[in-house]
Scaffold this active site. Structure first.
Site, PDB file in Angstrom:
ATOM      1  CB  ILE A  16      -4.416  -4.931 -12.276  1.00  0.00           C
ATOM      2  CG1 ILE A  16      -3.450  -4.702 -11.274  1.00  0.00           C
ATOM      3  CG2 ILE A  16      -5.252  -6.036 -12.117  1.00  0.00           C
ATOM      4  CD1 ILE A  16      -3.782  -4.832  -9.794  1.00  0.00           C
ATOM      5  N   GLY A  89      -8.393   2.801  -7.793  1.00  0.00           N
ATOM      6  CA  GLY A  89      -8.351   3.573  -6.620  1.00  0.00           C
ATOM      7  C   GLY A  89      -7.406   4.487  -6.394  1.00  0.00           C
ATOM      8  CG  ASN A 131      -3.446  -2.569  -1.916  1.00  0.00           C
ATOM      9  OD1 ASN A 131      -4.088  -3.537  -1.257  1.00  0.00           O
ATOM     10  ND2 ASN A 131      -2.720  -3.048  -2.683  1.00  0.00           N
ATOM     11  CG  ASP A 159      -1.621 -11.734  -0.537  1.00  0.00           C
ATOM     12  OD1 ASP A 159      -0.617 -11.052  -0.818  1.00  0.00           O
ATOM     13  OD2 ASP A 159      -2.598 -11.384  -0.656  1.00  0.00           O
ATOM     14  NE  ARG A 162       2.494 -11.748  -4.641  1.00  0.00           N
ATOM     15  CZ  ARG A 162       2.218 -10.488  -4.515  1.00  0.00           C
ATOM     16  NH1 ARG A 162       1.674 -10.165  -3.145  1.00  0.00           N
ATOM     17  NH2 ARG A 162       2.081  -9.716  -5.557  1.00  0.00           N
ATOM     18  CG  HIS A 187      -3.526  -7.652  -0.211  1.00  0.00           C
ATOM     19  ND1 HIS A 187      -2.783  -8.515  -0.675  1.00  0.00           N
ATOM     20  CD2 HIS A 187      -3.368  -6.509  -0.932  1.00  0.00           C
ATOM     21  CE1 HIS A 187      -1.843  -8.061  -1.572  1.00  0.00           C
ATOM     22  NE2 HIS A 187      -2.369  -6.511  -1.770  1.00  0.00           N
TER      23      HIS A 187
HETATM   24  P1  NAI Z   1      -2.631   1.498 -11.828  1.00  0.00           P
HETATM   25  O1  NAI Z   1      -2.418   2.728 -11.255  1.00  0.00           O
HETATM   26  O2  NAI Z   1      -1.885   1.429 -13.207  1.00  0.00           O
HETATM   27  O3  NAI Z   1      -4.262   1.819 -12.297  1.00  0.00           O
HETATM   28  C1  NAI Z   1      -5.259   2.242 -11.450  1.00  0.00           C
HETATM   29  C2  NAI Z   1      -6.230   2.683 -12.343  1.00  0.00           C
HETATM   30  O4  NAI Z   1      -7.387   2.956 -11.601  1.00  0.00           O
HETATM   31  C3  NAI Z   1      -5.746   3.881 -13.168  1.00  0.00           C
HETATM   32  O5  NAI Z   1      -6.213   3.901 -14.744  1.00  0.00           O
HETATM   33  C4  NAI Z   1      -6.662   5.078 -12.834  1.00  0.00           C
HETATM   34  O6  NAI Z   1      -7.119   6.055 -13.642  1.00  0.00           O
HETATM   35  C5  NAI Z   1      -8.198   4.389 -12.279  1.00  0.00           C
HETATM   36  N1  NAI Z   1      -8.797   5.022 -11.021  1.00  0.00           N
HETATM   37  C6  NAI Z   1      -8.317   6.076 -10.163  1.00  0.00           C
HETATM   38  N2  NAI Z   1      -9.512   6.228  -9.522  1.00  0.00           N
HETATM   39  C7  NAI Z   1     -10.509   5.881 -10.205  1.00  0.00           C
HETATM   40  C8  NAI Z   1     -11.940   6.107  -9.976  1.00  0.00           C
HETATM   41  N3  NAI Z   1     -12.401   6.757  -9.024  1.00  0.00           N
HETATM   42  N4  NAI Z   1     -12.782   5.102 -10.497  1.00  0.00           N
HETATM   43  C9  NAI Z   1     -12.340   4.434 -11.429  1.00  0.00           C
HETATM   44  N5  NAI Z   1     -11.009   4.334 -11.804  1.00  0.00           N
HETATM   45  C10 NAI Z   1     -10.175   5.096 -11.142  1.00  0.00           C
HETATM   46  O7  NAI Z   1      -2.627   0.475 -10.582  1.00  0.00           O
HETATM   47  P2  NAI Z   1      -2.631  -0.976 -10.630  1.00  0.00           P
HETATM   48  O8  NAI Z   1      -1.032  -1.648 -10.777  1.00  0.00           O
HETATM   49  O9  NAI Z   1      -3.413  -1.563 -11.901  1.00  0.00           O
HETATM   50  O10 NAI Z   1      -3.200  -1.512  -9.217  1.00  0.00           O
HETATM   51  C11 NAI Z   1      -4.544  -1.175  -8.887  1.00  0.00           C
HETATM   52  C12 NAI Z   1      -4.793  -1.294  -7.581  1.00  0.00           C
HETATM   53  O11 NAI Z   1      -4.633  -2.780  -7.248  1.00  0.00           O
HETATM   54  C13 NAI Z   1      -3.811  -0.561  -6.678  1.00  0.00           C
HETATM   55  O12 NAI Z   1      -4.490   0.143  -5.603  1.00  0.00           O
HETATM   56  C14 NAI Z   1      -2.718  -1.637  -6.254  1.00  0.00           C
HETATM   57  O13 NAI Z   1      -2.305  -1.340  -4.991  1.00  0.00           O
HETATM   58  C15 NAI Z   1      -4.000  -2.787  -6.077  1.00  0.00           C
HETATM   59  N6  NAI Z   1      -3.304  -4.195  -5.943  1.00  0.00           N
HETATM   60  C16 NAI Z   1      -3.638  -4.958  -5.269  1.00  0.00           C
HETATM   61  C17 NAI Z   1      -3.499  -6.457  -5.126  1.00  0.00           C
HETATM   62  C18 NAI Z   1      -4.382  -7.492  -4.406  1.00  0.00           C
HETATM   63  O14 NAI Z   1      -3.551  -8.746  -4.288  1.00  0.00           O
HETATM   64  N7  NAI Z   1      -5.165  -7.259  -3.613  1.00  0.00           N
HETATM   65  C19 NAI Z   1      -2.038  -6.815  -5.991  1.00  0.00           C
HETATM   66  C20 NAI Z   1      -1.515  -5.653  -6.645  1.00  0.00           C
HETATM   67  C21 NAI Z   1      -2.032  -4.333  -6.754  1.00  0.00           C
END
Ligand code: NAI
Length: 347
Positions: A16, A89, A131, A159, A162, A187
């Protein structure tokens, strides 16, 4: 010229993050006349990748981008930020218990809350994307008591968007002509996408979505599950999460919060419940909100005679029928449970 705004993106080396930072640098989030300085935080194993993102931001030569801080130091990342978008996260991995995932995220959000509280600019606005988004936001709120609770929100705009998209496809109308859907609650797959107050702009004026769709069975079942399960459907198709639409919706969320919602239009935001619509106070719950002068307000009453009459049956606010009431309560119950689980991780 305006002073640059400092925008923090945590988890900026992730999926993201990679979609989001160029949008911010192009002015999609704060407008085309607002310069920005990006603060990007990730964890040490991602430091090299994070630096690669910084190199690309330099290479893209964005005119609005006045600086980039790429760091694994949470204090440096949070210092002076006006907007904080929390995407970092700990993801659920196969075979992990829910409690273990919650426990990891609680400790992340607890420590990042303290850093924001001590080092962010006064009146910093916070959007939690990672999340479990609502509960991470709640933990952040609890551990940053000096940040006003109205400044801490979570993302349900994806959402919401969507739901607009599904209605637009079904009716074969422009998505920009559909408005006022509502996402209630968490969410997660218990969220309630509600079209009972949604309308479409037609040549004959604004019409209720229910009147145009003429298929309550679809609206009450397939429409709802499609929106609830859309994240999983994208992962299945792409083998990766919905990064493009999440990033775009995060920009929409902050954009409307800071610059206001159009007259007659509301959006969905996860905000700290004050007990509106009989949702337990003290949860971060998604409500319909309007924004003005940088502040959101939960939509309370829809001012046409018919709806005021209906609203008189359910203390105040938009009319909520029995079908909807059950769904509002179900997702609130899930959030109360998540809150209890999160608190159990603190001891
Ligand atoms: P991703 O795994 O590609 O990226 C997450 C990044 O966070 C990684 O680079 C990781 O190293 C970093 N990270 C982990 N712990 C950390 C910390 N303590 N401090 C700083 N950075 C840290 O995941 P993606 O696809 O980018 O998704 C990110 C989050 O967003 C996930 O939790 C996903 O479930 C959530 N999400 C939420 C949505 C919403 O509508 N609210 C929609 C889509 C995803």
């Amino acid at each position: 010229a305006k002073e640059p705004a400092r925008v923090l993106v945590t988890g900026a080396a992730g999926q993201i993050g990679y979609a989001l930072v160029p949008m911010i640098a192009r002015g999609v989030m704060l407008g085309p006349d607002q310069p920005v300085i990006l603060h990007m935080l990730d964890i040490p194993p991602a430091a090299e990748a994070l630096n690669g993102v910084k190199m690309e931001l330099v290479d893209a030569a964005f005119p609005l981008l006045k600086g980039v801080v790429a760091t694994t130091d949470v204090v440096e990342a949070c210092t002076g930020v006006n907007i904080a978008v929390m995407v970092g996260g700990f993801p659920r991995k196969e075979g992990m218990e829910r409690k273990d995932v919650m426990s990891k995220n609680v400790s992340i959000y607890k420590s990042q809350a303290s850093a924001l509280e001590k080092h962010a600019a006064a009146n910093c606005k916070v959007l939690v994307v990672a999340n479990p988004a609502n509960t991470n936001a709640l933990i952040l709120k609890e551990f940053a008591p000096s940040i006003p609770e109205k400044n801490i929100t979570c993302l349900t705009r994806l959402d919401h968007n969507r739901a607009l998209g599904q209605i637009s496809e079904r009716l074969n109308v422009q998505v920009s002509d559909v408005k006022n859907v509502i996402i209630w609650g968490n969410h997660s797959s218990t969220q309630y996408p509600d079209v009972n107050h949604a309308t479409v702009k037609t040549p004959a004026g604004e019409k209720p979505v229910r009147e145009l769709v003429k298929d309550d069975a679809w609206l009450n079942a397939e429409f709802i599950t499609t929106v609830q399960q859309r994240g999983a459907a994208i992962i299945k198709a792409r083998k990766l999460s919905s990064a493009l639409s999440a990033a775009s919706s995060a920009c929409d969320h902050i954009h409307d919060w800071v610059l206001g919602t159009p007259e007659g239009t509301w959006v969905s935001m996860g905000v700290y419940s004050d007990g509106s619509y009989n949702v337990p106070a003290g949860l971060i719950y998604s409500f319909p909100v309007t924004c003005q002068n940088g502040e959101w307000k939960i939509v309370q009453a829809f001012m046409d005679d018919y709806n005021c009459f209906m609203a008189s049956f359910c203390d105040s606010g938009l009319s909520i029928d029995e079908f909807s009431r059950k769904k509002l309560d179900l997702t609130a119950d899930e959030l109360s449970e998540e809150k209890a689980l999160a608190y159990s991780c603190l001891t």
